[in-house]
Write an enzyme that holds these catalytic residues in place. Structure first.
Site, PDB file in Angstrom:
ATOM      1  N   THR A  23      -0.676   6.390   4.816  1.00  0.00           N
ATOM      2  CA  THR A  23       0.722   6.373   5.241  1.00  0.00           C
ATOM      3  C   THR A  23       1.020   7.508   6.207  1.00  0.00           C
ATOM      4  OG1 THR A  23       1.363   5.354   3.144  1.00  0.00           O
ATOM      5  CG2 THR A  23       3.109   6.367   4.446  1.00  0.00           C
ATOM      6  N   CYS A  64      -9.940 -14.559  -3.194  1.00  0.00           N
ATOM      7  CA  CYS A  64      -8.488 -14.636  -3.021  1.00  0.00           C
ATOM      8  C   CYS A  64      -7.802 -14.157  -4.296  1.00  0.00           C
ATOM      9  CB  CYS A  64      -8.053 -16.058  -2.700  1.00  0.00           C
ATOM     10  SG  CYS A  64      -6.244 -16.261  -2.669  1.00  0.00           S
ATOM     11  N   CYS A  70       0.299 -17.578  -1.336  1.00  0.00           N
ATOM     12  CA  CYS A  70      -0.276 -16.506  -0.522  1.00  0.00           C
ATOM     13  C   CYS A  70       0.573 -15.239  -0.573  1.00  0.00           C
ATOM     14  CB  CYS A  70      -0.420 -16.975   0.926  1.00  0.00           C
ATOM     15  SG  CYS A  70      -1.101 -15.732   2.038  1.00  0.00           S
ATOM     16  N   SER A 110       0.834  -1.178   0.000  1.00  0.00           N
ATOM     17  CA  SER A 110       0.000   0.000   0.000  1.00  0.00           C
ATOM     18  C   SER A 110       0.873   1.233   0.000  1.00  0.00           C
ATOM     19  CB  SER A 110      -0.902   0.017   1.228  1.00  0.00           C
ATOM     20  OG  SER A 110      -1.718  -1.107   1.241  1.00  0.00           O
ATOM     21  N   CYS A 139      -8.853 -13.411   2.884  1.00  0.00           N
ATOM     22  CA  CYS A 139      -9.587 -14.628   3.247  1.00  0.00           C
ATOM     23  C   CYS A 139     -10.040 -14.587   4.694  1.00  0.00           C
ATOM     24  CB  CYS A 139      -8.723 -15.854   2.994  1.00  0.00           C
ATOM     25  SG  CYS A 139      -7.140 -15.848   3.860  1.00  0.00           S
ATOM     26  N   ARG A 148      -3.368  -6.359  -1.433  1.00  0.00           N
ATOM     27  CA  ARG A 148      -3.373  -6.174   0.022  1.00  0.00           C
ATOM     28  C   ARG A 148      -4.731  -5.657   0.458  1.00  0.00           C
ATOM     29  NH1 ARG A 148      -3.014  -6.871   4.875  1.00  0.00           N
ATOM     30  NH2 ARG A 148      -1.261  -6.263   6.206  1.00  0.00           N
ATOM     31  N   CYS A 188      -2.362 -10.934   1.843  1.00  0.00           N
ATOM     32  CA  CYS A 188      -3.290  -9.802   1.742  1.00  0.00           C
ATOM     33  C   CYS A 188      -4.302  -9.793   2.879  1.00  0.00           C
ATOM     34  CB  CYS A 188      -3.999  -9.806   0.391  1.00  0.00           C
ATOM     35  SG  CYS A 188      -5.257 -11.091   0.198  1.00  0.00           S
TER      36      CYS A 188
END
Length: 622
Positions: free
Chosen positions: A401, A562, A587, A116, A593, A365, A590
């Site tokens: 941020t 996903c 994976c 991000s 799930c 993400r 993120c």
């Protein structure tokens, strides 16, 4: 590696053993759907579900952990954690105090898991490091142009960005946040902060009085079936006077703390989105460094929250960072955020930029979208929550941020005064620092989040997107969020899916391999890698639930939400039914799930340290 001169002999031996096991990791690979079929009778073999003290294979295995002490331990080497570490050492140096600050980060390198980011508001940075330009902060692209539009299937409708609206980015910078985080890490190390990438914090430790004592890193050398390998080594304990948790969105330790200390007792449930992102090298003739483009509308319907961005970066070559965000409160289980993203790129206004270009990176993400209404209690005996772990993203700005960094700074300032108070008499072994929460409520973060608190929930109306835009225009642009009411979210994202029988399947076009791509080739560009022979870190509370509930009622939505092809329903070897297969190697961390699973049966835990994506500077949004 842990600096040998700063650690006990026992600690150094422990770290050496951990490094030896980590060195066994294989080269990055993407798990295709059929080739990884498991022969294990259990889907979940992780010790958090099946305790080792009841497993005869663990009898006689040495389970002692070495421990080390610090003044402050910070979990997570992102913008919040590093800002906290830098501020602590600044204060220590200013007051000539000895202060040991340790940061543990699950990624193999500082910044490697940072996705991000990237239209950065420099407010907090300027407060933390006023001379950041002279120090070479990688903020190379000041925003020069803003565009905002509503997309229909074939057309783009421009929307003017009036002064004061959230999408006005004058004074901000387009950055590759992974590079920025790496630079923050360098600033921290110069001040004497101890950074330990490649070590995943897997457990919160508690004193006998219930206060937080510190964290433990995860064990390594466990086979996929849950048994110990010959190279098994216990993790290491790090104890501290206070521990800061800055794990990022939906941190797995923060989830435990919410329950342990009832931190969400007086706030609404957090609501989330998933952001999917790509980095492209485009035709230089189409490149406009400093331009930001945001859009809403197609391909999503008016009642599915989401939007897109496209940023032109000035990094020495014609780069654009683009992405698509989908609110995880969507209702149709057939929706695939990844495939909506791929379809969006075929809009004429987007495709014209990408044609002739080359995609070089992909990632995803989860993002916090609950805002002001979903801020939990931030302090508890022995610890504090900072950054995107509790969730301080300004949703209409698509920026978090700057608020994450400021929260880390506030926590550091509050902690420093307590830790260095020679007359302090603490009621608990782990320091309780309510001053952080008080400072937070007096800060510009609180004011900023309060002013935009109603924008995200205003989309929950009959007109959806368009009703929300009208609300924003009236009550934010004119009143600046001073309306005397606070709207509510819809509840847990996991509760929003409708049964598949009540929804229309969505037909997605096949990828063309030029503008749009398939899932597995995309995951390959994320650099994702996990040690194959370890228990899947995507754990299930009950292995029978996916088929009995998720597949039966919602047609297996985890296959679609996903963004990395981790979950897949495949036929049983006997041919008389289906089973869930978990391709944990794919994976990208993120956390979608764990958030969207309608049965809330999936629990994401950390894999062995250094596992996961390797974005290495590919970080773009918000």
């Amino acid at each position: 590696m842990f600096p040998a001169c700063r650690y006990s002999l026992q600690a150094r031996r422990c770290v050496g053993a951990l490094k030896a096991v980590q060195a066994e990791h294989v080269a990055p690979q993407v798990c295709s759907t059929r080739s990884s079929s498991s022969t294990l009778s259990r889907i979940t073999t992780h010790y958090s579900v099946y305790p080792r003290d009841k497993d005869p294979r663990w009898e006689g295995v040495e389970m002692e952990r070495f421990a080390d002490e610090a003044d402050v331990v910070i979990v997570g080497g992102g913008p919040a954690g590093l800002s906290a570490a830098i501020r602590l050492k600044q204060l220590a140096n200013q007051h000539e105090k000895e202060l040991r600050v340790c940061v543990v980060e699950k990624a193999s390198q500082i910044g490697a898991h940072t996705l991000s980011g990237a239209c950065l508001e420099p407010t907090a940075l300027s407060e933390l490091i006023p001379d950041w330009k002279e120090r070479g902060a990688p903020l190379n692209t000041p925003v020069t142009e803003d565009k905002f539009s509503i997309l229909t299937e074939k057309y783009r409708i421009p929307v003017p960005i009036l002064p004061g609206l959230p999408m006005n980015n004058h004074g901000n910078y387009l950055v590759r946040l992974g590079h920025f985080v790496r630079w923050l890490g360098e600033q921290a190390e110069e001040l004497g902060v101890e950074l330990y990438p490649g070590y995943a914090a897997s457990e919160v430790l508690f004193h006998e009085d219930g206060s937080v004592k510190g964290i433990a890193t995860n064990d390594v050398g466990i086979a996929k079936d849950g048994s110990p390998k010959d190279v098994f080594e216990r993790g290491m304990e790090l104890h501290a006077k206070v521990t800061l948790f800055g794990e990022g969105c939906h941190g797995h330790l923060a989830k435990q703390l919410y329950k342990q200390f009832n931190l969400r007792g007086n706030c609404e449930p957090q609501t989330y989105a998933i952001g999917l992102k790509e980095l492209w090298v485009i035709d230089e003739k189409k490149w406009c460094p400093g331009r930001t483009e945001h859009s809403v509308g197609w391909p999503l319907n008016r009642n599915t929250y989401g939007g897109s961005f496209l940023y032109h970066l000035n990094e020495g070559e014609p780069l654009v960072a683009l992405g698509f965000v989908v609110g995880l409160d969507y209702t149709n289980p057939y929706l695939s955020p990844f495939r909506e993203f791929q379809r969006w790129k075929h809009h004429p206004s987007i495709m014209s930029t990408l044609e002739g270009g080359n995609r070089i990176a992909y990632g995803a993400r989860a993002l916090n979208e609950g805002g002001f209404q979903s801020i939990p209690k931030l302090t508890f005996p022995g610890g504090m929550l900072i950054g995107c772990s509790p969730g301080f993203m300004n949703v209409p700005k698509i920026k978090g941020t700057h608020t994450a960094m400021k929260s880390g700074m506030l926590a550091a300032e509050s902690a420093f005064s307590k830790i260095t108070d020679e007359n302090l008499q603490s009621e608990t072994a782990g320091l309780y620092i309510p001053e952080y929460e008080e400072a937070f409520k007096k800060s510009w973060i609180w004011k900023e989040l309060y002013s935009v608190r109603n924008i995200r929930p205003s989309f929950h109306n009959y007109f959806g997107l368009y009703g929300g835009m009208v609300y924003t225009g009236i009550f934010y642009w004119i009143l600046r969020g001073k309306e005397p009411w606070t709207l509510k979210h819809n509840g847990l994202d996991a509760d929003q899916l409708k049964p598949a029988k009540d929804c229309t399947p969505i037909e997605y076009p096949k990828p063309d391999g030029k503008i749009s791509f398939d899932l597995l080739s995309s995951v390959a560009l994320s650099g994702t890698n996990h040690e194959h022979d370890q228990p899947p870190h995507l754990t299930l509370k009950d292995d029978s639930v996916p088929v009995a509930q998720n597949l039966a009622i919602y047609d297996g939505p985890e296959q679609r939400f996903c963004p990395a092809g981790v979950y897949e329903y495949v036929p049983l070897e006997t041919g008389d039914g289906m089973r869930l297969q978990i391709n944990a190697q794919n994976c990208v961390h993120c956390k979608t799930c764990d958030i969207k699973d309608p049965s809330q049966n999936i629990n994401w835990v950390v894999p062995e340290g250094s596992g996961g994506p390797a974005y290495n500077g590919f970080s773009m949004i918000v």
